[in-house]
Write an enzyme that holds these catalytic residues in place. Structure first.
Site, mmCIF file in Angstrom:
data_model
loop_
_atom_site.group_PDB
_atom_site.id
_atom_site.type_symbol
_atom_site.label_atom_id
_atom_site.label_comp_id
_atom_site.label_asym_id
_atom_site.label_seq_id
_atom_site.Cartn_x
_atom_site.Cartn_y
_atom_site.Cartn_z
ATOM 1 C CG ASP A 92 64.532 31.910 17.214
ATOM 2 O OD1 ASP A 92 63.779 32.672 16.592
ATOM 3 O OD2 ASP A 92 64.375 30.676 17.246
ATOM 4 C CB CYS A 133 67.816 30.537 11.333
ATOM 5 S SG CYS A 133 67.960 31.117 13.035
ATOM 6 C CB CYS A 205 73.222 28.251 17.375
ATOM 7 S SG CYS A 205 72.538 29.920 17.361
ATOM 8 C CD GLU A 456 63.360 29.093 20.705
ATOM 9 O OE1 GLU A 456 63.142 28.371 19.718
ATOM 10 O OE2 GLU A 456 64.453 29.662 20.914
ATOM 11 C CB SER A 482 66.670 28.087 23.047
ATOM 12 O OG SER A 482 67.867 27.855 22.347
#
Length: 569
Positions: A92, A133, A205, A456, A482
């Site tokens: 992403d 992810c 992330c 997103e 997101s």
């Protein structure tokens, strides 16, 4: 002796593999497996698949090959015979804001179907699924529910923060830097410095974005081992977690415990409770609805409202808060908070988990958070008294919408619509300074069917924040956000514009009100006028007519039902 009586009895631990490997007639199958390293004794063991999402496409998954081998070692040591196979992953963060991002949600379905295909075809008796992810995690869980064979999910783990001049950075820092650059708050050199050090290595992330949100939800559901969701990607703890998961699948086989014994209405309620307490991503609403569909568990979008009224936000984590996931890992992860929620009667402690024990039994050995920590607030002093995930209805969202309201941006917004028919058009307007204080940015035709793929909107929302308009502007869309998004945002609007929802007939200048207190999203246009506009509206042609995006656009249900592609088949 008859041929039938000559066949070996089917081993309960090998319910599926015995059909593929046992008896004289299966000699060709065994012959092929000798070539990949099998020995004769391996054919009598439970066959354990290890679904790896390893890929060098993204740092989130670049280390998962190591974890897959650990899972194999754990399963083999426990008496199984483990085999690694791969599925895809996409990024992403790399594709965000481009046409490629339309494949993101689609990949969830592709991953689920590919795992289901391999496990079903090869006759694995159980399996480990390793995801790192946003989409491969719910994709793994969809496959686990569909197959209903003993399984454990392993989270790849969180990334460590980047650092610049003593300031922690992550991928959202870079997206927001783009907005700062457009506003001339930073120059080209500073932007390059940020982008070059924000992502230091392997892992997902680093805030309470979608990956860490979904990992926490899956752990709360009981489908991963205790504390699996709060470990650094590159760590001894994560390797041990993967190895233990391999052994755990063999244990589940021996005890006859299936995912359907663990994934229940109560375990979904536990997952929703954790997502709220952690201040998690809006994507969790979409994915949990899809996971419930796969598990044949009744879950409705309005259940998030019911649970949200009694569960507070306790975590001061990015994107709305101060801290990173790595800092939460350092103080003990989510388990101490789960113990507090359990003590307060906010979790179902009697839910079964992949350890073979109940949630309450799993939590018993863990210690409280260290005194003085500021990341997780006590129940009597929460970040927010009720959920930050607010389900809205109203004449602009008859089928529901999902707002992320941390409380910092307020609970109501009323402004004039600025309408865009794509994410790119909206981002250009934001960066050029077209958007002003009091505007409601409307981005439509980005839903599951219209996009297709429900992109997103991290680019536009980050640009708004980078421009310093986070409290001055709202953004609504039939797309999604997101986990790194913050600000006054509403997504998942249904029916989506492509299907003729009210969003399709909004005009620039219309007044729109978002009321998180009353759970309403309304356009201040008379019903008769909306009806006239709808009569003149023409459904646009699909953007794709062949390939995976066309298939998804044709088959996906609404966001309010999880955007699943296997409904009613």
């Amino acid at each position: 002796m008859s041929k039938k009586s000559a066949r070996p009895k089917r081993n309960i631990l090998r319910q599926y593999s015995s059909q593929v490997l046992d008896g004289p007639e299966r000699a060709p199958s065994r012959a092929m497996l000798y070539a990949v390293g099998y020995r004769e004794k391996d054919f009598t063991k439970p066959q354990i698949g290890v679904a790896s999402t390893w890929s060098m496409v993204t740092p989130c998954n670049m280390h998962i090959d190591v974890l897959a081998r650990e899972a194999v070692g754990g399963a083999n040591a426990a008496g199984g015979k483990a085999v690694i196979f791969n599925t895809i992953t996409i990024s992403d963060g790399i594709s965000m804001g481009t046409e490629g991002m339309k494949y993101s949600l689609v990949s969830r379905e592709v991953i689920a179907e590919s795992i289901e295909t391999v496990v079903g075809c090869e006759g694995f008796d159980g399996f480990v699924a390793i995801g790192g992810c946003d989409k491969n995690m719910p994709g793994c869980m969809l496959a686990i529910s569909r197959l209903n064979r003993p399984a454990v999910f392993v989270y790849g783990g969180t990334i460590l923060p980047g650092c610049l001049n003593g300031r922690n950075l992550d991928v959202v820092s870079v997206f927001e830097a783009v907005g700062q650059h457009a506003a001339k708050k930073i120059d080209d050199k500073e932007l390059q410095k940020i982008e070059s050090c924000a992502i230091p290595g392997a892992g997902s992330c680093g805030g309470m974005y979608t990956a860490n949100t979904m990992a926490s939800a899956i752990e709360a559901m009981g489908m991963s081992l205790p504390n699996s969701s709060a470990q650094a990607a590159v760590s001894a703890h994560k390797k041990t977690d993967a190895r233990d998961a391999g052994a755990a699948v063999v244990n589940l086989l021996k005890r006859g415990i299936l995912p359907s014994d663990i994934i229940t209405r109560e375990s979904f309620e536990n997952a929703i409770t954790m997502i709220i307490a952690l201040g998690g991503s809006t994507n969790a609403v979409l994915h949990l609805l899809a996971m419930a569909h796969a598990a044949n568990v009744k879950l409705d979008i309005n259940d998030f409202t019911k649970i949200g009224r009694r569960v507070p936000v306790l975590a001061d984590l990015k994107p709305s808060g101060k801290y990173l996931m790595s800092e939460l890992v350092a103080i003990g992860g989510i388990v101490p908070m789960m113990k507090e929620l359990l003590s307060a009667g906010l979790l179902h402690g009697d839910c079964l988990t992949v350890t073979g024990k109940t949630l309450k039994q799993n939590l018993a050995p863990f210690k409280p958070y260290p005194k003085g920590q500021q990341i997780i607030r006590p129940l009597n002093n929460p970040v927010k008294k009720e959920s930050h995930l607010v389900i809205l209805h109203g004449n602009l969202a008859p089928g529901g919408a999902v707002a992320k309201i941390s409380g910092k941006e307020g609970e109501k917004f009323r402004g004039k619509a600025r309408v865009f028919d794509s994410e790119e058009a909206a981002l250009t307007a934001i960066l050029k300074g077209v958007i002003k204080k009091g505007d409601v940015i409307v981005i439509r035709y980005e839903g599951p069917r219209g996009g297709p793929g429900m992109r997103e909107m991290l680019g536009p929302t980050s640009a708004v924040m980078g421009k310093g308009l986070g409290k001055e502007v709202a953004l609504i869309t039939d797309g999604r956000f997101s986990g790194g998004t913050h600000g006054f945002v509403v997504g998942h609007i249904t029916p989506e514009a492509f299907d003729g929802g009210p969003l399709a007939v909004v005009k620039t200048g219309d007044t729109i009100e978002i009321d998180a207190v009353k759970h309403r999203l309304t356009i201040e246009v008379p019903a008769a006028e909306l009806k006239r506009r709808k009569a003149k509206w023409k459904k646009p042609a699909p953007r794709y007519r062949r390939g995976v995006l066309a298939k998804f656009g044709a088959m996906a249900t609404s966001a309010s039902t999880g955007a699943v592609t296997d409904s009613g088949l």
